[in-house]
Each structure stands twice: as C-alpha cells, then as structure tokens.
Design a protein around this motif. Structure first.
Motif, PDB file in Angstrom:
ATOM      1  N   ALA A   1      -6.634 -13.732  16.875  1.00 46.37           N
ATOM      2  CA  ALA A   1      -7.758 -13.936  15.967  1.00 46.37           C
ATOM      3  C   ALA A   1      -7.964 -15.414  15.663  1.00 46.37           C
ATOM      4  CB  ALA A   1      -7.520 -13.155  14.681  1.00 46.37           C
ATOM      5  N   ALA A   2      -6.896 -16.204  15.659  1.00 46.38           N
ATOM      6  CA  ALA A   2      -7.007 -17.625  15.331  1.00 46.38           C
ATOM      7  C   ALA A   2      -7.377 -18.471  16.542  1.00 46.38           C
ATOM      8  CB  ALA A   2      -5.686 -18.116  14.730  1.00 46.38           C
ATOM      9  N   GLY A   3      -7.558 -17.843  17.709  1.00 41.49           N
ATOM     10  CA  GLY A   3      -7.906 -18.603  18.898  1.00 41.49           C
ATOM     11  C   GLY A   3      -6.711 -19.001  19.739  1.00 41.49           C
ATOM     12  N   LEU A   4      -5.522 -18.774  19.235  1.00 42.21           N
ATOM     13  CA  LEU A   4      -4.285 -19.070  19.968  1.00 42.21           C
ATOM     14  C   LEU A   4      -3.718 -17.777  20.539  1.00 42.21           C
ATOM     15  CD1 LEU A   4      -2.418 -21.283  17.373  1.00 42.21           C
ATOM     16  CD2 LEU A   4      -3.046 -21.993  19.640  1.00 42.21           C
ATOM     17  N   PRO A   5      -3.056 -17.841  21.702  1.00 39.99           N
ATOM     18  CA  PRO A   5      -2.320 -16.658  22.144  1.00 39.99           C
ATOM     19  C   PRO A   5      -1.291 -16.286  21.077  1.00 39.99           C
ATOM     20  CG  PRO A   5      -2.484 -18.254  23.915  1.00 39.99           C
ATOM     21  CD  PRO A   5      -2.968 -18.934  22.657  1.00 39.99           C
ATOM     22  N   PRO A   6      -1.064 -15.016  20.841  1.00 37.40           N
ATOM     23  CA  PRO A   6      -0.164 -14.607  19.764  1.00 37.40           C
ATOM     24  C   PRO A   6       1.287 -15.052  19.953  1.00 37.40           C
ATOM     25  CG  PRO A   6      -0.880 -12.719  21.058  1.00 37.40           C
ATOM     26  CD  PRO A   6      -1.657 -13.893  21.541  1.00 37.40           C
ATOM     27  N   THR A   7       1.661 -15.437  21.160  1.00 34.99           N
ATOM     28  CA  THR A   7       3.045 -15.856  21.400  1.00 34.99           C
ATOM     29  C   THR A   7       3.290 -17.337  21.102  1.00 34.99           C
ATOM     30  OG1 THR A   7       2.521 -16.264  23.715  1.00 34.99           O
ATOM     31  CG2 THR A   7       3.423 -14.089  23.157  1.00 34.99           C
ATOM     32  N   ILE A   8       2.228 -18.113  20.868  1.00 29.25           N
ATOM     33  CA  ILE A   8       2.380 -19.550  20.600  1.00 29.25           C
ATOM     34  C   ILE A   8       2.624 -19.772  19.118  1.00 29.25           C
ATOM     35  CG2 ILE A   8       1.246 -21.813  20.690  1.00 29.25           C
ATOM     36  CD1 ILE A   8       1.936 -20.648  23.448  1.00 29.25           C
ATOM     37  N   ARG A   9       3.676 -20.507  18.793  1.00 31.58           N
ATOM     38  CA  ARG A   9       3.968 -20.867  17.404  1.00 31.58           C
ATOM     39  C   ARG A   9       3.441 -22.261  17.131  1.00 31.58           C
ATOM     40  NH1 ARG A   9       8.214 -18.209  14.661  1.00 31.58           N
ATOM     41  NH2 ARG A   9       7.207 -19.246  12.918  1.00 31.58           N
ATOM     42  N   VAL A  10       3.044 -22.486  15.896  1.00 37.19           N
ATOM     43  CA  VAL A  10       2.532 -23.775  15.453  1.00 37.19           C
ATOM     44  C   VAL A  10       3.470 -24.326  14.389  1.00 37.19           C
ATOM     45  CG1 VAL A  10       0.632 -24.932  14.260  1.00 37.19           C
ATOM     46  CG2 VAL A  10       0.145 -23.126  15.894  1.00 37.19           C
TER      47      VAL A  10
END
Length: 94
Positions: free
Chosen positions: A57-66
């Motif tokens: 939903a945020a535009g990032l793949p769900p596996t990427i951490r920020v």
C-alpha cells in the motif's frame, strides 16, 4: 555551469544494502528533497528502485524495511533535510 550537488541542508542521505545495493549499482547517495513533503515510499518510487515485484500500500514491496536515522520506521514517515534513509531487503542468516 554545473549544478551544485545537494548537501544535507536540502537533501537526505539514502543508503542501500545487500541485494538492493547490488541491483542499483550504488550504496549511498545524497538526494535533494522535493518542495512538498516526501516520505521513504516517495523516495523509493522517485529513485526507481522497484524490481517489478508487487508493491504494498505504501508503494514499497512488503519485504523491504525502512530505517530513518538508524531506527525502523514506516514507509510513509515524512522526511526532513539531513535524515538518513536506509532501505533493507530481507536478510537471512546462516
């Protein structure tokens, strides 16, 4: 005339790790912030870091951490000049 490079007064430091670094071909760079509020998800899209996998939903793949300033954060957290933004792919140990 050559445009001046951004400094931390008007930019964020973006860091990539592991497979993201390998795929992008760079580990760290300064990225100027846009005039409007910018989030880590906005940066992800602006830098075209997506590999074609399904974005969340945020535009990032769900596996990427920020991480922002060395603390995990949500992808929609607003960024400020001088922030360090790290994108971390899934990492497994062995």
């Amino acid at each position: 005339m050559v445009a001046p490079s951004p400094d931390l007064a008007t930019a964020v430091r973006v860091r990539l790790f592991a497979a993201l670094r390998e795929r992008a071909g760079w580990a760290e760079r300064l990225v100027p912030l846009a005039a409007s509020p910018t989030s880590a998800a906005d940066l992800w899209q602006r830098l075209a870091l997506d590999d074609g996998s399904a974005a969340g939903a945020a535009g990032l793949p769900p596996t990427i951490r920020v991480a922002i300033n060395q603390a995990f954060a949500s992808a929609d957290t607003p960024l400020r000049p001088g922030d360090e933004v790290a994108f971390l792919p899934p990492i497994t140990g062995g």
